[in-house]
Design an enzyme around this catalytic site. Structure first.
Site, PDB file in Angstrom:
ATOM      1  N   ASP A 217       0.851  -1.196   0.000  1.00  0.00           N
ATOM      2  CA  ASP A 217       0.000   0.000   0.000  1.00  0.00           C
ATOM      3  C   ASP A 217       0.885   1.244   0.000  1.00  0.00           C
ATOM      4  O   ASP A 217       2.112   1.142   0.077  1.00  0.00           O
ATOM      5  CB  ASP A 217      -0.892   0.004   1.245  1.00  0.00           C
ATOM      6  N   ASP A 219       1.137   3.601   2.354  1.00  0.00           N
ATOM      7  CA  ASP A 219       1.216   4.190   3.686  1.00  0.00           C
ATOM      8  C   ASP A 219       0.218   5.356   3.775  1.00  0.00           C
ATOM      9  O   ASP A 219      -0.814   5.325   3.090  1.00  0.00           O
ATOM     10  CB  ASP A 219       2.665   4.624   3.999  1.00  0.00           C
TER      11      ASP A 219
END
Ligand SMILES: [Zn+2]
Length: 296
Positions: A217, A219
């Site tokens: 992802d 973050d």
């Protein structure tokens, strides 16, 4: 030469392994995260340890990294390939990409437990270049092979990045947006919770170590990706676990021809500062697998 593999989130088991033995290891630093699986992939033996234990029951800050690395050392492991899920801190590291990192930035708060030394014996290893270049090269090759078998997704093919700086935070909560933006603006590349202690201890144990960081992802620094849903992250996570298993198979295949032109196997030479006569016998015994070549 023996290959150890430390599996991260979602990677408690690996495929295509012929079980040889489960090693219930006890170390002077306590028990590792789980019994170490000794197995064979296409005739090459490996030692596998899931860092979060069975059923993912161990938080990053609770992992007994000293026991994990010590246990692998006791079993004769000379090289470690670490597999980890990470968050991306820069646009170019797209979820499902792989980053074979070359640097760390330490944001942990328990660094005293990230060394085998202390309590009467002092050593200072060189750690400017924390990743073994030979293992990194093997990891890049294995990841490229595994990714080349995947179809493009959304007009883009996932890729392998040959370097990057891994920020090691402790968790268990993820970063605040302010922290994440700070790491992003400092130019760091990925963020995770576990690999720096492993790399330090592996270097002290003179084991070659490299990390395959798998991006899950963006973050929390990336405002356009704030809407990313948990289910998208889980999808990436599941895809990364499947990819990690392929990477391991290719890494094992290449391991028999890995070079050892690095200096990892001599990391402790000259690093132990304490006068040998000042080192207590119990410490010599406790650390024998680590320091026995230098101090008797
Ligand atoms: Zn090395």
């Amino acid at each position: 030469m023996k290959l150890g593999i430390i599996g991260g989130s979602g990677l408690e088991k690996i495929d295509h392994v012929a079980l040889i033995k489960m090693h219930e290891v006890e170390t002077p630093f306590g028990k590792p995260s789980a019994p170490v699986l000794e197995g064979a992939i296409d005739g090459t033996s490996i030692f596998f340890l899931p860092r979060h234990g069975k059923g993912h029951a161990i938080m990053p800050s609770e992992i007994n990294h000293r026991a994990n690395i010590y246990a692998l050392k006791m079993l004769g492991v000379t090289h470690i390939l670490s597999i980890s899920a990470v968050g991306s801190l820069q646009e170019q590291y797209v979820p499902r990409d792989v980053v074979v990192i070359d640097q760390f930035y330490d944001r942990t708060k328990s660094s005293a437990s990230h060394s085998f030394f202390g309590d009467g014996i002092v050593a200072h290893i060189a750690f400017a270049h924390p990743i073994c270049p030979c293992m990194a090269s093997l990891a890049v090759g294995a990841a490229q092979k595994a990714l080349s078998e995947l179809p493009e997704s959304g007009g883009r093919r996932s890729m392998v990045h040959r370097k990057g700086t891994y920020v090691n935070m402790e968790g268990p909560a993820f970063s605040t947006a302010a922290e994440s933006k700070c790491y992003h603006s400092l130019g760091f590349d990925v963020i995770g919770m576990t690999n720096l202690p492993e790399a330090k201890l592996a270097r002290e144990a003179e084991i070659c170590y490299a990390t395959v960081a798998m991006v899950t992802d963006y973050d929390s620094w990336h405002e356009e990706h704030d809407h990313v849903t948990v289910s998208m992250i889980v999808d990436n996570f599941i895809a990364n676990v499947a990819l990690a298993k392929k990477i391991i198979v290719y890494a094992v295949d290449a391991f028999t021809s890995v070079g050892r032109t690095c200096s990892c196997s001599k990391a402790l030479a000259g690093a132990i500062i304490t006068a040998p006569e000042a080192i207590r016998p119990d410490l010599k015994a406790k650390l024998a697998p680590i320091i026995g070549r230098y101090i008797r």
